[in-house]
Design an enzyme around this catalytic site. Structure first.
Site, mmCIF file in Angstrom:
data_model
loop_
_atom_site.group_PDB
_atom_site.id
_atom_site.type_symbol
_atom_site.label_atom_id
_atom_site.label_comp_id
_atom_site.label_asym_id
_atom_site.label_seq_id
_atom_site.Cartn_x
_atom_site.Cartn_y
_atom_site.Cartn_z
ATOM 1 C CB THR A 74 6.798 39.224 9.637
ATOM 2 O OG1 THR A 74 7.023 40.781 10.124
ATOM 3 C CG2 THR A 74 7.285 38.363 10.964
ATOM 4 N N GLY A 92 -1.340 40.288 6.733
ATOM 5 C CA GLY A 92 -2.640 40.627 6.576
ATOM 6 C C GLY A 92 -3.390 40.265 5.249
ATOM 7 C CD GLU A 120 4.330 48.628 10.011
ATOM 8 O OE1 GLU A 120 3.502 47.972 9.566
ATOM 9 O OE2 GLU A 120 5.371 48.559 9.358
HETATM 10 C C1 LIG Z 1 -3.431 54.431 4.179
HETATM 11 C C2 LIG Z 1 -4.773 53.826 4.839
HETATM 12 C C3 LIG Z 1 -4.509 53.903 6.156
HETATM 13 C C4 LIG Z 1 -5.785 53.773 6.812
HETATM 14 C C5 LIG Z 1 -5.673 53.881 8.496
HETATM 15 C C6 LIG Z 1 -5.791 52.506 9.061
HETATM 16 C C7 LIG Z 1 -5.772 52.314 10.301
HETATM 17 C C8 LIG Z 1 -5.318 51.010 10.715
HETATM 18 C C9 LIG Z 1 -3.877 51.398 11.174
HETATM 19 C C10 LIG Z 1 -2.858 50.639 11.407
HETATM 20 C C11 LIG Z 1 -3.075 49.153 11.038
HETATM 21 C C12 LIG Z 1 -1.633 48.581 10.776
HETATM 22 C C13 LIG Z 1 -1.679 47.526 10.375
HETATM 23 C C14 LIG Z 1 -0.183 46.883 10.420
HETATM 24 C C15 LIG Z 1 0.086 45.528 9.933
HETATM 25 C C16 LIG Z 1 1.270 45.074 10.299
HETATM 26 C C17 LIG Z 1 2.358 45.246 9.571
HETATM 27 C C18 LIG Z 1 3.668 44.492 9.648
HETATM 28 O O1 LIG Z 1 4.157 44.534 11.001
HETATM 29 S S1 LIG Z 1 5.022 44.945 8.511
HETATM 30 C C19 LIG Z 1 6.232 44.326 9.235
HETATM 31 C C20 LIG Z 1 6.956 45.392 10.260
HETATM 32 N N1 LIG Z 1 8.288 44.904 10.825
HETATM 33 C C21 LIG Z 1 9.010 45.592 11.384
HETATM 34 O O2 LIG Z 1 8.715 47.096 11.794
HETATM 35 C C22 LIG Z 1 10.584 45.398 11.790
HETATM 36 C C23 LIG Z 1 11.280 46.207 12.703
HETATM 37 N N2 LIG Z 1 12.420 46.156 12.537
HETATM 38 C C24 LIG Z 1 13.050 47.216 11.864
HETATM 39 O O3 LIG Z 1 12.337 48.045 11.475
HETATM 40 C C25 LIG Z 1 14.432 46.990 11.804
HETATM 41 O O4 LIG Z 1 15.147 45.589 11.830
HETATM 42 C C26 LIG Z 1 15.496 48.057 12.552
HETATM 43 C C27 LIG Z 1 14.970 47.572 14.141
HETATM 44 C C28 LIG Z 1 15.241 49.351 12.454
HETATM 45 C C29 LIG Z 1 16.885 47.814 12.618
HETATM 46 O O5 LIG Z 1 17.028 47.833 11.006
HETATM 47 P P1 LIG Z 1 18.630 47.701 10.869
HETATM 48 O O6 LIG Z 1 19.067 46.500 11.458
HETATM 49 O O7 LIG Z 1 18.728 47.649 9.096
HETATM 50 O O8 LIG Z 1 19.319 49.056 11.246
HETATM 51 P P2 LIG Z 1 20.454 49.193 12.331
HETATM 52 O O9 LIG Z 1 21.748 48.297 11.850
HETATM 53 O O10 LIG Z 1 19.931 48.947 13.597
HETATM 54 O O11 LIG Z 1 20.966 50.576 11.915
HETATM 55 C C30 LIG Z 1 19.868 51.598 12.099
HETATM 56 C C31 LIG Z 1 20.386 52.696 11.457
HETATM 57 O O12 LIG Z 1 19.190 52.509 10.180
HETATM 58 C C32 LIG Z 1 18.473 53.888 10.314
HETATM 59 N N3 LIG Z 1 16.924 53.250 10.209
HETATM 60 C C33 LIG Z 1 16.473 52.043 10.508
HETATM 61 N N4 LIG Z 1 15.222 51.982 10.178
HETATM 62 C C34 LIG Z 1 15.180 53.162 9.397
HETATM 63 C C35 LIG Z 1 13.889 53.746 8.864
HETATM 64 N N5 LIG Z 1 12.743 53.090 8.720
HETATM 65 N N6 LIG Z 1 14.024 54.797 8.077
HETATM 66 C C36 LIG Z 1 15.214 55.475 8.014
HETATM 67 N N7 LIG Z 1 16.307 55.222 8.717
HETATM 68 C C37 LIG Z 1 16.343 53.927 9.522
HETATM 69 C C38 LIG Z 1 18.562 54.360 11.761
HETATM 70 O O13 LIG Z 1 18.146 55.691 11.881
HETATM 71 C C39 LIG Z 1 20.141 54.115 12.128
HETATM 72 O O14 LIG Z 1 20.746 55.102 11.358
HETATM 73 P P3 LIG Z 1 22.322 55.442 12.103
HETATM 74 O O15 LIG Z 1 22.207 55.743 13.561
HETATM 75 O O16 LIG Z 1 23.013 54.366 11.626
HETATM 76 O O17 LIG Z 1 22.409 56.713 11.265
HETATM 77 C C1 LIG Z 2 -1.571 41.576 14.420
HETATM 78 C C2 LIG Z 2 -0.350 41.443 13.731
HETATM 79 C C3 LIG Z 2 -0.349 41.697 12.333
HETATM 80 C C4 LIG Z 2 0.768 41.653 11.557
HETATM 81 N N1 LIG Z 2 0.838 41.935 10.375
HETATM 82 C C5 LIG Z 2 1.754 41.821 9.481
HETATM 83 C C6 LIG Z 2 2.052 42.012 8.303
HETATM 84 O O1 LIG Z 2 0.936 42.291 7.669
HETATM 85 N N2 LIG Z 2 2.883 41.987 7.382
HETATM 86 C C7 LIG Z 2 4.402 41.442 8.088
HETATM 87 O O2 LIG Z 2 5.223 41.553 7.606
HETATM 88 N N3 LIG Z 2 4.210 41.269 9.413
HETATM 89 C C8 LIG Z 2 3.298 41.385 10.238
HETATM 90 N N4 LIG Z 2 3.197 41.392 11.638
HETATM 91 C C9 LIG Z 2 4.370 40.858 12.137
HETATM 92 C C10 LIG Z 2 5.014 41.843 13.236
HETATM 93 O O3 LIG Z 2 5.822 42.752 12.140
HETATM 94 C C11 LIG Z 2 6.047 41.200 13.963
HETATM 95 O O4 LIG Z 2 5.597 40.326 14.971
HETATM 96 C C12 LIG Z 2 6.931 42.216 14.666
HETATM 97 O O5 LIG Z 2 7.848 42.804 13.898
HETATM 98 C C13 LIG Z 2 7.991 41.430 15.900
HETATM 99 O O6 LIG Z 2 8.580 40.226 15.451
HETATM 100 P P1 LIG Z 2 8.438 38.756 15.844
HETATM 101 O O7 LIG Z 2 7.054 38.658 16.063
HETATM 102 O O8 LIG Z 2 9.075 38.136 15.156
HETATM 103 O O9 LIG Z 2 9.253 39.205 17.265
HETATM 104 P P2 LIG Z 2 10.642 38.952 17.561
HETATM 105 O O10 LIG Z 2 11.500 39.883 16.621
HETATM 106 O O11 LIG Z 2 11.069 37.716 17.641
HETATM 107 O O12 LIG Z 2 10.649 39.822 18.931
HETATM 108 C C14 LIG Z 2 10.299 39.083 20.164
HETATM 109 C C15 LIG Z 2 10.751 39.820 21.582
HETATM 110 O O13 LIG Z 2 12.121 39.558 21.272
HETATM 111 C C16 LIG Z 2 12.595 40.967 21.911
HETATM 112 N N5 LIG Z 2 13.415 41.456 21.109
HETATM 113 C C17 LIG Z 2 13.663 41.246 19.831
HETATM 114 N N6 LIG Z 2 14.612 42.162 19.397
HETATM 115 C C18 LIG Z 2 15.406 42.655 20.320
HETATM 116 C C19 LIG Z 2 16.332 43.679 20.486
HETATM 117 N N7 LIG Z 2 17.080 43.940 19.209
HETATM 118 N N8 LIG Z 2 16.330 44.130 21.632
HETATM 119 C C20 LIG Z 2 15.754 43.916 22.675
HETATM 120 N N9 LIG Z 2 14.913 43.029 22.568
HETATM 121 C C21 LIG Z 2 14.395 42.381 21.430
HETATM 122 C C22 LIG Z 2 11.261 41.879 22.201
HETATM 123 O O14 LIG Z 2 10.855 41.641 23.608
HETATM 124 C C23 LIG Z 2 10.206 41.293 21.332
HETATM 125 O O15 LIG Z 2 8.901 41.233 21.653
HETATM 126 C C24 LIG Z 2 1.950 41.234 12.598
HETATM 127 C C25 LIG Z 2 2.001 40.946 13.764
HETATM 128 C C26 LIG Z 2 0.763 41.087 14.375
HETATM 129 C C27 LIG Z 2 0.857 40.761 15.922
#
Ligand SMILES: CCCCCCCC/C=C\CCCCC/C=C/C(=O)SCCNC(=O)CCNC(=O)[C@H](O)C(C)(C)COP(=O)(O)OP(=O)(O)OC[C@H]1O[C@@H](n2cnc3c(N)ncnc32)[C@H](O)[C@@H]1OP(=O)(O)O
Ligand SMILES: Cc1cc2nc3c(=O)[nH]c(=O)nc-3n(C[C@H](O)[C@H](O)[C@H](O)COP(=O)(O)OP(=O)(O)OC[C@H]3O[C@@H](n4cnc5c(N)ncnc54)[C@H](O)[C@@H]3O)c2cc1C
Length: 615
Positions: free
Chosen positions: A108, A147, A390
């Site tokens: 992110t 994180g 996530e």
């Molecule tokens: C191991 C120890 C564990 C111990 C347990 C611990 C307990 C604690 C538990 C949890 C703590 C968690 C802490 C987490 C901290 C946070 C970390 C983060 O936030 S990391 C950043 C996360 N960010 C995201 O998730 C971003 C979200 N956005 C996306 O994923 C993508 O942008 C999208 C929304 C999916 C769109 O992607 P994209 O634009 O590339 O795709 P599209 O053009 O929309 O096409 C979609 C097609 O792609 C396929 N697709 C998309 N994603 C996937 C995937 N991940 N895998 C497989 N296929 C994927 C989708 O199926 C579409 O396919 P078609 O329809 O075209 O066939």
């Molecule tokens: C506690 C915490 C820990 C995190 N840890 C990590 C980490 O370790 N590593 C990491 O890489 N990231 C991490 N993140 C970031 C996290 O993955 C992002 O916050 C998350 O993916 C959302 O992206 P954004 O915050 O940029 O919101 P944006 O993507 O800007 O979205 C903002 C709002 O816009 C709307 N929106 C956006 N896109 C669409 C769409 N296509 N259609 C409809 N509505 C839409 C939704 O309402 C969304 O809530 C963490 C976030 C938090 C809160």
């Protein structure tokens, strides 16, 4: 050996400053994760099965508001396992596993979180030096949120747009050292710090990271799926989304996490409701337990049922995840879209429902639920974050919708994968399914609704599994929970059922009666059901939910710990924003006391000895 909280012993975290919380978190984390290392040495946990051990620690009272080392285990190591080739795994995994390096996951950016194809950080290949040049072209390109990155991690997985021979090949993952392993100082070309105070998870040390033409070896690109050869030739992956694998894994793990938090919250609220007496059912009688009110049962019992439903679902999802990953290893990608859609849907649904249920548990405890010492506000802060990280829930549900619509469009031409096979049945019955007020009838009704709107996920109760392995008495109670969960959601989603199924008014009325009967039937077992979660008081950390029921004595004991009861004013407030979001966010982040010093003393005193195995 370190004592658990040698500096702040006896002072609850709520009364620590932002900086003290971080220092306390490092101390507690190195103690906690030294246990993981001990278990490794004794062969009691391994790289392939540490989820439960680490999950237990991260959900424990020791790390109750997260850990700066959490991302190391939750995403840094799984990303290496999922995206590094064998040679790279041999180089990095042993050092990550014994914590001689501490990693994070930086995807992110300030300007992009959801739309990852729009990420701005660039990794440009220089064939002359066989290096990638990492660069943050704008402020919005700064990594924001990873994180542990603020002051703790010295490595991280960075997701960047890959350029070679003048062409962009989209986002790829790189393993990058960001701090010196001896001094922990940021390396030249690296701008790094923490992003500041948050609603919760204030012990996680979320950071920001900017690159100024920072060079890394070619071999630091994770090359299991796609590669860049020494001359800059790009070799693409079998499937463009295999690079997204780390996110799928964490979404699956989050479902397990929600089970833990929901079980805790409903245990606290149910036990308190058995202790709390308020008002009279009949004039002149003694005040009754608030658990006897149907309204209280309505607030709480569906959370008990949901905790069981989510646990069964999480186990089933974990099995599916492992099945699909074994197929991926054999080159069979057929079920990858289904796994992605399932992980998106269940992460979104379980986090949203858990956040709503935890808030309802807090509200069910009146003023005492609003006390930090109840542990309910902290739990809410933890679960509500999961609705965003996530993958923001709205966006993930849209991904599931996309998969279901595609599945429906191919209904007659393609074999259905296991979790959507019900669509064939619902289609065959041409939506004129007869309604019955039974668990099966309600599930079938939702399948019909799902069929019609193609965005409802169906609920797959494992009733058969229970009938094989439980006693008749327990089976009766579990069936009551299944009934409760189904009738609750049937009544919650009544508008859909009325629109798309032939449910009659009479059947709705009997459904309502059945719901209240089920609440009454469950009442005698309510406390027993939460006791069955077997959560020790140390885990709950709650004045309201302790097993012995001494609620009031505990509330007073905790209140007396407040430094406000020992001395006058504390605290101050922060400034407000003028609309220049990114600059203001960065300015606010730089106000963090943690960013005032390049290296916090806890690195030399705790983290470095821990990483060198000297603790
Ligand atoms: C191991 C120890 C564990 C111990 C347990 C611990 C307990 C604690 C538990 C949890 C703590 C968690 C802490 C987490 C901290 C946070 C970390 C983060 O936030 S990391 C950043 C996360 N960010 C995201 O998730 C971003 C979200 N956005 C996306 O994923 C993508 O942008 C999208 C929304 C999916 C769109 O992607 P994209 O634009 O590339 O795709 P599209 O053009 O929309 O096409 C979609 C097609 O792609 C396929 N697709 C998309 N994603 C996937 C995937 N991940 N895998 C497989 N296929 C994927 C989708 O199926 C579409 O396919 P078609 O329809 O075209 O066939
Ligand atoms: C506690 C915490 C820990 C995190 N840890 C990590 C980490 O370790 N590593 C990491 O890489 N990231 C991490 N993140 C970031 C996290 O993955 C992002 O916050 C998350 O993916 C959302 O992206 P954004 O915050 O940029 O919101 P944006 O993507 O800007 O979205 C903002 C709002 O816009 C709307 N929106 C956006 N896109 C669409 C769409 N296509 N259609 C409809 N509505 C839409 C939704 O309402 C969304 O809530 C963490 C976030 C938090 C809160």
């Amino acid at each position: 050996m370190l004592s658990k909280r040698e500096v702040f012993d006896g002072v609850p975290e709520e009364y620590l400053s932002h900086k003290e919380r971080y220092e306390n978190a490092i101390r507690n984390s190195v103690v906690a994760f030294s246990l993981v290392r001990k278990m490794q040495e004794e062969g009691k946990t391994s790289i392939n099965n540490y989820r439960d051990v680490v999950g237990g620690l991260l959900g424990s009272s020791v790390l109750r508001d997260g850990s700066p080392l959490g991302l190391h285990y939750i995403m840094f190591m799984p990303a290496i396992l999922n995206q590094a080739n064998e040679e790279q795994q041999e180089k990095w995994l042993p050092r990550a596993w014994n914590c001689s390096i501490i990693g994070s996951y930086a995807q992110t950016e300030l300007g992009h979180g959801t739309f990852i194809r729009g990420l701005e950080t660039t990794a440009t290949y220089d064939a002359a030096t066989k290096q990638f040049v990492l660069h943050s072209p704008t402020l919005t390109a700064y990594k924001w949120w990873p994180g542990g990155l603020g002051q703790t991690a010295n490595y991280c997985i960075v997701v960047a747009q890959l350029y070679t021979k003048g062409q962009c090949h989209g986002i790829h993952s790189f393993i990058i050292q960001v701090r010196d392993e001896e001094t922990h100082m940021p390396l030249p070309g690296i701008k790094i710090g923490e992003i500041g105070a948050k609603l919760g998870l204030n012990a996680v040390n979320n950071g920001f990271l900017g690159f100024d033409n920072y060079r890394i070896p070619r071999t630091n690109m994770l090359m299991k799926h796609a590669q860049v050869l020494e001359d800059g030739t790009y070799v693409k992956s079998r499937h463009s989304k295999l690079n997204y694998g780390a996110m799928v894994f964490v979404r699956v793990v989050i479902v397990f996490d929600m089970v833990n938090y929901l079980s805790k919250a409903v245990t606290i609220a149910t036990r308190f409701s058995a202790v709390r007496r308020q008002c009279q059912l009949k004039a002149g009688e003694t005040e009754c337990q608030i658990l006897d009110y149907v309204t209280q049962q309505h607030k709480l019992f569906v959370s008990i049922a949901a905790a069981h439903a989510f646990r069964i679902t999480a186990n089933k999802l974990w099995l599916t995840f492992n099945e699909v990953n074994e197929q991926l290893v054999e080159g069979n990608l057929q079920r990858l879209p289904e796994l992605h859609a399932l992980a998106c849907c269940l992460k979104a649904v379980t986090t949203a429902d858990t956040a709503a249920c935890v808030e309802r548990c807090r509200l069910a405890c009146g003023g005492h639920g609003y006390m930090m010492s109840s542990s309910l506000p902290l739990t809410y802060g933890l679960v509500t974050a999961a609705c965003t990280y996530e993958g923001e829930n709205t966006v993930l549900l849209l991904q599931t919708a996309r998969f279901l619509v595609k599945t429906y469009q191919q209904l007659d031409s393609k074999a259905l994968t296991p979790t959507v096979a019900y669509l064939k049945t619902a289609a065959a019955e041409r939506f004129c399914v007869g309604w019955s007020n039974t668990t099966e009838g309600i599930i079938r009704g939702f399948q019909v609704v799902a069929m019609r709107v193609i965005i409802m996920s169906t609920f797959n109760e494992e009733v058969q599994e229970m009938s094989r392995t439980v006693s008749p008495q327990l089976k009766e109670v579990l069936h009551q929970l299944v009934d409760l969960y189904c009738t609750y959601w049937a009544l919650e989603k009544l508008s859909d059922l009325l629109l798309y199924t032939p449910i009659s008014q009479k059947e709705v009325e009997s459904l309502r009666l059945r719901y209240e009967e089920t609440l009454t039937n469950l009442r005698p077992n309510a406390v027993g059901l939460v006791d069955a979660f077997d959560l020790r008081d140390e885990m709950l950390q709650s004045t309201l939910g302790s097993y012995d029921g001494r609620v009031y004595e505990r509330l007073m004991e905790e209140a007396m710990k407040s430094p406000l009861n020992a001395e006058p004013m504390l605290q101050s407030t922060l400034g407000s924003y003028d609309g220049r979001v990114y600059e203001r966010l960065m300015e606010e982040a730089m106000k963090s006391p943690l960013n005032a010093e390049p290296v916090n003393y806890t690195f030399h005193k705790y983290l470095k000895p821990f990483m060198q195995g000297k603790l």
